[in-house]
Motif scaffolding. Structure first.
Motif, PDB file in Angstrom:
ATOM      1  N   ALA A 324       1.272  -1.137   0.220  1.00 17.76           N
ATOM      2  CA  ALA A 324       0.061  -0.014  -0.006  1.00 17.76           C
ATOM      3  C   ALA A 324       0.665   1.430   0.011  1.00 17.76           C
ATOM      4  N   VAL A 325       1.879   0.988   0.642  1.00 15.98           N
ATOM      5  CA  VAL A 325       2.856   2.239   0.555  1.00 15.98           C
ATOM      6  C   VAL A 325       3.379   2.656  -0.199  1.00 15.98           C
ATOM      7  N   GLY A 349      -5.477   4.102  -7.707  1.00 20.01           N
ATOM      8  CA  GLY A 349      -6.764   4.331  -6.602  1.00 20.01           C
ATOM      9  C   GLY A 349      -6.724   2.242  -6.651  1.00 20.01           C
ATOM     10  N   PRO A 350      -8.081   2.104  -7.554  1.00 21.36           N
ATOM     11  CA  PRO A 350      -8.225   0.468  -7.203  1.00 21.36           C
ATOM     12  C   PRO A 350      -7.682  -0.643  -6.845  1.00 21.36           C
ATOM     13  N   PRO A 351      -5.930  -0.633  -7.558  1.00 21.73           N
ATOM     14  CA  PRO A 351      -5.099  -1.676  -6.579  1.00 21.73           C
ATOM     15  C   PRO A 351      -4.871  -1.195  -5.035  1.00 21.73           C
ATOM     16  N   LEU A 352      -4.605   0.390  -5.028  1.00 20.76           N
ATOM     17  CA  LEU A 352      -4.944   0.482  -3.746  1.00 20.76           C
ATOM     18  C   LEU A 352      -6.131  -0.021  -2.935  1.00 20.76           C
ATOM     19  N   ALA A 357      -8.170  -3.560   1.086  1.00 19.22           N
ATOM     20  CA  ALA A 357      -9.489  -5.258   1.461  1.00 19.22           C
ATOM     21  C   ALA A 357      -8.638  -6.336   1.358  1.00 19.22           C
ATOM     22  N   VAL A 358      -7.328  -6.699   1.331  1.00 16.81           N
ATOM     23  CA  VAL A 358      -7.310  -8.220   0.875  1.00 16.81           C
ATOM     24  C   VAL A 358      -6.783  -7.948   2.807  1.00 16.81           C
ATOM     25  N   GLY A 359      -6.345  -7.081   3.277  1.00 14.56           N
ATOM     26  CA  GLY A 359      -5.571  -6.691   4.195  1.00 14.56           C
ATOM     27  C   GLY A 359      -6.558  -7.355   5.336  1.00 14.56           C
ATOM     28  N   LEU A 360      -7.529  -6.539   4.980  1.00 13.30           N
ATOM     29  CA  LEU A 360      -8.822  -6.292   6.157  1.00 13.30           C
ATOM     30  C   LEU A 360     -10.150  -7.719   5.927  1.00 13.30           C
ATOM     31  N   THR A 361     -10.044  -8.167   5.259  1.00 15.44           N
ATOM     32  CA  THR A 361     -10.956  -9.794   5.011  1.00 15.44           C
ATOM     33  C   THR A 361      -9.980 -10.688   5.095  1.00 15.44           C
ATOM     34  N   VAL A 375      -0.555  -9.755  -6.802  1.00 18.75           N
ATOM     35  CA  VAL A 375      -0.072  -9.595  -8.286  1.00 18.75           C
ATOM     36  C   VAL A 375      -1.547  -9.046  -9.364  1.00 18.75           C
ATOM     37  N   LEU A 376      -2.826  -9.467  -9.056  1.00 18.58           N
ATOM     38  CA  LEU A 376      -3.348  -8.473  -9.440  1.00 18.58           C
ATOM     39  C   LEU A 376      -3.509  -7.482  -9.292  1.00 18.58           C
ATOM     40  N   ALA A 377      -3.261  -7.038  -8.146  1.00 17.49           N
ATOM     41  CA  ALA A 377      -2.655  -5.376  -7.505  1.00 17.49           C
ATOM     42  C   ALA A 377      -2.255  -4.842  -8.475  1.00 17.49           C
ATOM     43  N   LEU A 378      -0.993  -4.690  -8.516  1.00 18.28           N
ATOM     44  CA  LEU A 378      -0.115  -4.984  -9.181  1.00 18.28           C
ATOM     45  C   LEU A 378       0.299  -4.787 -10.531  1.00 18.28           C
ATOM     46  N   TRP A 379      -0.966  -5.794 -11.137  1.00 20.87           N
ATOM     47  CA  TRP A 379      -1.074  -5.940 -12.636  1.00 20.87           C
ATOM     48  C   TRP A 379      -2.004  -4.573 -13.466  1.00 20.87           C
ATOM     49  N   TRP A 380      -3.067  -3.598 -12.294  1.00 25.82           N
ATOM     50  CA  TRP A 380      -3.050  -3.428 -12.513  1.00 25.82           C
ATOM     51  C   TRP A 380      -2.848  -1.450 -13.266  1.00 25.82           C
ATOM     52  N   PRO A 381      -1.833  -1.737 -12.685  1.00 26.21           N
ATOM     53  CA  PRO A 381      -0.939   0.020 -13.313  1.00 26.21           C
ATOM     54  C   PRO A 381       0.101   0.426 -14.007  1.00 26.21           C
TER      55      PRO A 381
END
Length: 399
Positions: A324-325, A349-352, A357-361, A375-381
């Motif tokens: 996230a940082v 914004g979406p990957p963050l 959400a992963v960290g919370l749930t 991996v999916l989150a970093l693929w987006w940007p």
């Protein structure tokens, strides 16, 4: 006060890291590896705070000598660089016993000596580095000296205070270059030191392309630590399909970090265009990026042990928090690189949101599921960066 002109553009484009500089960077390999071990096993908040302070201290020492070699070029004193290298090696060796207080004094003393040795170099040259004001303004070193008479939390708080002062100096002290950059560092130096600098003190400026290469190499070292942590832990567990999923995902995650920081970024900062921010602001961003990736490397190593069980909450949050940082810095870099704020939000914004959400749930997620979601989150940007709208400035090309 007189200004020394920056190196000629044709000289900048041909300059690369020397054998001495690459040898010096071996201390970064050792230091990052030792610092990552502070986070093993799921760190508490106190462990994270200590890691942040010690990483920033080690990075500061490395940066001071990196800038020294960058500015002095062929006039660098080899013995001074090697002495700084030894000091950083002592800092790295002391990391393991700092939490128990055994080597805390050694770490602080080595840092004081590294800072002092680097500062003396500029006194002899009668110069100050406009892009790195703490080379001459040593107010942040005072709490470190005072900490030698304290133990435990008080000592670490003094270390943090000294580093906070250095960060304030980096952001607050203005500079003036031959091209007319903001302010005059001599006036700010008078405020911070209590006296005016010598009249003939010269302003020295960094060779930006060469410094960018060194910053990129440091990020490569940190990414290499991620590979080393994952490989080391994988060698001690049973090899099955779950391990293959974790290992493949971790490797792909590190590839995406490499691509965003080095192929589509500048100076190791993800998605930053060259020259988008002044060097003195790029340096703290680089430190935060490197620190977050090193923390992620430690978390990836820990996650390998949980191929068949839920990843502990602290390990999960170390992975998600560090990423996230990284994404927050990437978003700021996009905004400062001439793109609109909505585009920056769409890019990061979406990957963050997914990472948080992963960290919370994802309380019951196993390592394989967790890594592949990241991996999916970093693929987006990366995908959306390649789809930038016409007219938006392009990021630097790959080397």
């Amino acid at each position: 006060m007189t200004d020394s002109a920056p190196p000629a553009e044709n000289e900048q484009s041909e300059r690369h890291a020397s054998w001495l500089e690459l040898f010096f960077d071996l201390t970064a390999v050792a230091g990052v590896a030792q610092l990552a071990h502070l986070l093993h096993g799921g760190p508490a908040w106190a462990d994270l705070g200590l890691y942040a302070v010690m990483f920033l201290a080690f990075w500061t020492g490395w940066m001071l000598f990196t800038v020294y070699g960058n500015v002095t070029r062929d006039q660098v004193r080899v013995w001074r660089v090697l002495a700084g290298m030894f000091g950083l090696a002592v800092m790295a060796a002391a990391v393991h016993g700092v939490r128990e207080g055994e080597q805390a004094a050694a770490f602080a003393l080595a840092y004081i000596l590294v800072r002092s040795l680097a500062g003396k170099a500029w006194e002899r040259r009668r110069e100050y580095v406009a892009d790195l004001p703490i080379t001459r303004l040593g107010l942040g070193l005072t709490p470190w000296v005072v900490s030698m008479w304290f133990d435990g939390t008080a000592r670490y708080a003094l270390w943090a205070l000294g580093l906070a002062i250095d960060l304030v100096v980096m952001f607050a002290v203005s500079t003036k270059s031959p091209e007319g950059r903001e302010g005059d560092a001599s006036e700010d130096a008078a405020v911070w030191t209590g006296h005016r600098p010598p009249r003939k003190l010269r302003a020295a400026y960094t060779d930006a392309p060469h410094l960018g290469e060194r910053l990129g190499l440091f990020v490569l070292i940190v990414l290499g630590e991620g590979i080393a942590q994952t490989v080391s832990e994988a060698s001690e567990v049973a090899w099955d399909s779950a391990l293959y999923a974790v290992g493949t995902g971790a490797f792909l995650l590190l590839i995406l970090l490499w691509s965003l920081s080095l192929r589509h970024g500048s100076d190791g900062v993800p998605l930053l265009s060259p020259g988008a921010v002044p060097v003195r602001l790029t340096l703290p961003l680089h430190c935060f990026v490197a620190g977050s990736v090193a923390a992620l490397a430690a978390a990836l190593g820990d996650s390998v042990a949980y191929t068949d069980a839920a990843v502990p909450e602290r390990v999960r949050w170390l992975m998600c928090g560090s990423l996230a940082v990284y994404l927050v810095i990437a978003g700021a870099a996009v905004a400062r690189s001439g793109r609109s704020v909505p585009w920056a939000l769409l890019l990061t914004g979406p990957p963050l949101a997914l990472v948080l959400a992963v960290g919370l749930t994802a309380r019951d997620a196993r390592a394989g599921h967790l890594v592949w979601l990241l991996v999916l989150a970093l693929w987006w940007p990366l995908v959306w960066r390649l789809r930038r709208p016409s007219g938006a400035p392009a990021a630097p090309g790959s080397p």
